[in-house]
Design a protein around this motif. Sequence first.
Motif, PDB file in Angstrom:
ATOM      1  N   LEU A   6       0.350  -0.988  -0.243  1.00 52.90           N
ATOM      2  CA  LEU A   6       0.470   0.080  -0.322  1.00 52.90           C
ATOM      3  C   LEU A   6       1.017   1.264   0.077  1.00 52.90           C
ATOM      4  CD1 LEU A   6      -2.181  -0.822   2.320  1.00 52.90           C
ATOM      5  CD2 LEU A   6      -2.388  -1.396   0.375  1.00 52.90           C
ATOM      6  N   LYS A   7       1.573   1.366  -1.639  1.00 50.36           N
ATOM      7  CA  LYS A   7       2.305   2.335  -0.798  1.00 50.36           C
ATOM      8  C   LYS A   7       2.170   4.022  -1.553  1.00 50.36           C
ATOM      9  CE  LYS A   7       6.000  -0.597  -3.597  1.00 50.36           C
ATOM     10  NZ  LYS A   7       7.074  -0.870  -4.583  1.00 50.36           N
ATOM     11  N   PHE A   8       1.025   3.493  -1.270  1.00 48.42           N
ATOM     12  CA  PHE A   8       0.010   4.915  -1.673  1.00 48.42           C
ATOM     13  C   PHE A   8      -0.154   5.952  -0.664  1.00 48.42           C
ATOM     14  CE2 PHE A   8       0.867   3.006  -5.989  1.00 48.42           C
ATOM     15  CZ  PHE A   8       1.085   3.680  -6.521  1.00 48.42           C
ATOM     16  N   LEU A   9      -0.353   5.227   0.410  1.00 41.77           N
ATOM     17  CA  LEU A   9      -1.117   5.407   1.910  1.00 41.77           C
ATOM     18  C   LEU A   9      -0.718   6.749   2.602  1.00 41.77           C
ATOM     19  CD1 LEU A   9      -1.324   2.448   4.060  1.00 41.77           C
ATOM     20  CD2 LEU A   9      -3.185   3.358   3.190  1.00 41.77           C
ATOM     21  N   ARG A  10      -2.266   7.535   2.531  1.00 40.47           N
ATOM     22  CA  ARG A  10      -1.619   9.167   3.410  1.00 40.47           C
ATOM     23  C   ARG A  10      -2.158   9.244   4.430  1.00 40.47           C
ATOM     24  NH1 ARG A  10      -2.941  14.074  -1.292  1.00 40.47           N
ATOM     25  NH2 ARG A  10      -1.399  12.913  -3.124  1.00 40.47           N
ATOM     26  N   VAL A  11      -3.008   8.567   4.863  1.00 39.93           N
ATOM     27  CA  VAL A  11      -3.267   8.496   6.105  1.00 39.93           C
ATOM     28  C   VAL A  11      -3.792   7.206   6.812  1.00 39.93           C
ATOM     29  CG1 VAL A  11      -5.550   8.856   7.396  1.00 39.93           C
ATOM     30  CG2 VAL A  11      -5.275  10.388   6.212  1.00 39.93           C
ATOM     31  N   LEU A  12      -3.477   6.675   8.122  1.00 42.35           N
ATOM     32  CA  LEU A  12      -3.073   5.512   8.021  1.00 42.35           C
ATOM     33  C   LEU A  12      -3.292   5.710   9.635  1.00 42.35           C
ATOM     34  CD1 LEU A  12      -2.432   2.198   8.744  1.00 42.35           C
ATOM     35  CD2 LEU A  12      -0.314   2.961   8.781  1.00 42.35           C
ATOM     36  N   ASN A  13      -4.379   4.865  10.240  1.00 42.08           N
ATOM     37  CA  ASN A  13      -4.964   4.524  11.528  1.00 42.08           C
ATOM     38  C   ASN A  13      -4.828   3.088  11.977  1.00 42.08           C
ATOM     39  OD1 ASN A  13      -6.198   5.131  14.285  1.00 42.08           O
ATOM     40  ND2 ASN A  13      -7.145   6.247  12.989  1.00 42.08           N
ATOM     41  N   LEU A  14      -3.712   3.467  13.401  1.00 43.83           N
ATOM     42  CA  LEU A  14      -3.718   2.388  13.675  1.00 43.83           C
ATOM     43  C   LEU A  14      -3.508   2.516  15.306  1.00 43.83           C
ATOM     44  CD1 LEU A  14      -0.557   0.772  11.786  1.00 43.83           C
ATOM     45  CD2 LEU A  14      -2.990   0.606  11.786  1.00 43.83           C
ATOM     46  N   SER A  15      -5.167   3.363  15.923  1.00 37.93           N
ATOM     47  CA  SER A  15      -4.661   3.569  17.419  1.00 37.93           C
ATOM     48  C   SER A  15      -5.645   2.292  17.909  1.00 37.93           C
ATOM     49  CB  SER A  15      -6.528   4.767  18.171  1.00 37.93           C
ATOM     50  OG  SER A  15      -6.691   4.827  16.717  1.00 37.93           O
TER      51      SER A  15
END
Length: 398
Positions: free
Chosen positions: A129-138
């Motif tokens: 997923l090289k184009f991810l701008r937002v990653l939420n792992l809370s």
Amino acid sequence: MAEGFIQSTNQKRCEEDLGNEYFMNLLSRSFSQDVKRDYTGDIVGCKMHDLIHDLAQFVAKDEYLLIKEKKEESTKDTIRHLSYDVLREDWEVPTSFLEFERLRTMLLLTHSFLCRMDHPVFDLVASKLKFLRVLNLSNSYMTKISKSIGKLKHLRFLDLSSNNIKQVPRTITKLHNLQTLNLGWNSSIRELPADISKLVSLRHLNLTCCNELERMPSNLGQLTSLQTLTNFVVDEREMHEKKASTRISELVELNNLRGSLTISGLKRLRSNPEEVESAKLKEKRHLQALSLYWDPFLFPSGEVSKNASDELILERLRPHHTIKGLLIKRFCGERLPDWIGNLVELRFLGLMDCSYLRSLPEGLRNLRSLETLSIHGCPFSADDVRQNFPHIPYVDII
């Protein structure tokens, strides 16, 4: 901001201000409603009208996907924004979402259940997923962040809050497009990467309730675009011989700071109170709230004794006169500075464990915006305070 939806044609206006204008326009048209505000008056939450929500889902159906457990997953090439709604404690992150190689957003909605994003899965995310701008792992109970995080070159928003992370890998500094890094409520983090200044696009660094943080990284002051810095820990320079210390002067160029700032460990400056003035807090006109802790952490560290240097330190920590919230904890001087009486927009004043205070500033009588005076562990009686400052609507004394 992270998705690129806010476009400013005026270089003098930051994206945050323009985004706030967007939101207020939507609010005025009832797209959003039932706003909640904090004590500074800032909006911290709202609701979306049911009809607007249904319309938004219909318009965005080809780009947004919410996956719940046991639900068949879509394989549409148009999907750009993906959310997982996790309801079981033993749920494991599937790898099938890797089919959406053009994803811009990935949200893991765990509801505080035990949901592990282990290193093999994270490595797959970083490679596919090289184009991810937002990653939420809370709230995903992570204890370590994989070094492969540095591969997500396009990432602008990273939420790792409410986990059990102890160390932030140095590879995170490769994320040169990162604008927001949320590490809040990771109580075991002791330090940040030494070369954090490489995050040249960083605008928001949330360290709320990172109570074990021992020091700030050197050259933090180079991140002059920072608008959010919730915590700054004063370094004890006689420690860590091999590491460059971070002085409170790192704050001098951070004049774009907004929201709340907590400076802790101020007792470490008692031997050199003159250094405090280099922070230039009075030039940070966008700050809404300031908390000043003499101990390095949120919790008391032993008995305290009267110290005249604390008065010199606090005098030099004068904030901009438009600040709306001020909290002072474990201050060991006898008197507060006169500048408190000039904080014309102050709404909240808190004094905690200031055992040697003899009196409150007379200037409090001039603060007609002051709504709450909270005094805990200080030698004042409630009756005396209410009698001397009857204009303050709420006085809380313990």
